[in-house]
Design a protein around this motif. Sequence first.
Motif, PDB file in Angstrom:
ATOM      1  N   ARG A 153      38.735  36.473  48.129  1.00  0.00           N
ATOM      2  CA  ARG A 153      39.825  36.027  47.254  1.00  0.00           C
ATOM      3  C   ARG A 153      39.287  35.159  46.119  1.00  0.00           C
ATOM      4  NH1 ARG A 153      44.553  34.570  51.716  1.00  0.00           N
ATOM      5  NH2 ARG A 153      44.892  36.730  52.362  1.00  0.00           N
ATOM      6  N   ASN A 189      49.796  34.965  40.550  1.00  0.00           N
ATOM      7  CA  ASN A 189      49.341  36.266  41.060  1.00  0.00           C
ATOM      8  C   ASN A 189      48.759  36.147  42.461  1.00  0.00           C
ATOM      9  OD1 ASN A 189      50.080  37.543  38.702  1.00  0.00           O
ATOM     10  ND2 ASN A 189      48.034  37.542  37.828  1.00  0.00           N
ATOM     11  N   GLU A 237      51.526  35.617  45.072  1.00  0.00           N
ATOM     12  CA  GLU A 237      52.280  36.850  45.336  1.00  0.00           C
ATOM     13  C   GLU A 237      51.427  37.896  46.043  1.00  0.00           C
ATOM     14  OE1 GLU A 237      53.755  38.082  41.522  1.00  0.00           O
ATOM     15  OE2 GLU A 237      55.201  36.437  41.417  1.00  0.00           O
ATOM     16  N   ARG A 238      50.195  38.044  45.593  1.00  0.00           N
ATOM     17  CA  ARG A 238      49.327  39.097  46.134  1.00  0.00           C
ATOM     18  C   ARG A 238      48.968  38.870  47.596  1.00  0.00           C
ATOM     19  NH1 ARG A 238      43.939  41.388  43.150  1.00  0.00           N
ATOM     20  NH2 ARG A 238      43.296  42.827  44.770  1.00  0.00           N
ATOM     21  N   TRP A 239      48.674  37.611  47.957  1.00  0.00           N
ATOM     22  CA  TRP A 239      48.201  37.335  49.304  1.00  0.00           C
ATOM     23  C   TRP A 239      49.248  36.628  50.159  1.00  0.00           C
ATOM     24  CZ3 TRP A 239      44.029  35.555  45.712  1.00  0.00           C
ATOM     25  CH2 TRP A 239      43.155  36.592  45.408  1.00  0.00           C
TER      26      TRP A 239
END
Length: 144
Positions: free
Chosen positions: A19, A39, A42-44
């Motif tokens: 990450r 981002n 939201e992504r992880w």
Amino acid sequence: MSTDKKAIARSTKIEKEKRIFIIQGWIIEGVQDRLIVKNAAERWDIDIRQAQRYVREAYESWKKIEGINIDMKRDMKIAQMKQLVRTLKDEYKGTPAGIQAIMAVEKEIIKLEGLELPKDINLSMDKVTAVKFKVIHAATGKGD
């Protein structure tokens, strides 16, 4: 049982490093820190504070790299600028505005690579008729 805990800890450490590496890529691409945090959250599916820690650790990990010098920084900046040219929107490619933008980036790359010709500067002063300076490029250490 304790082996399972070590495996879990190791996999989360690897995931964290992945990450942080992704975040470093976003930083190089010039994405604003605020958008990186959004981002990442939201992504992880992590909270904002954790995403902010990831961004901070991404910056700090660069500071820890031993032997990083001006040449490496210059190379990173050149790579970033070349990426900027590659990601030019299709609607601007081949247009005067797009060509002008590419040329401005190329001009900066030329300066960073030390390919720009040295310039002579003539300076007039009261008691001295003229002084000639030799410009030495920081990138190459060479002058004309």
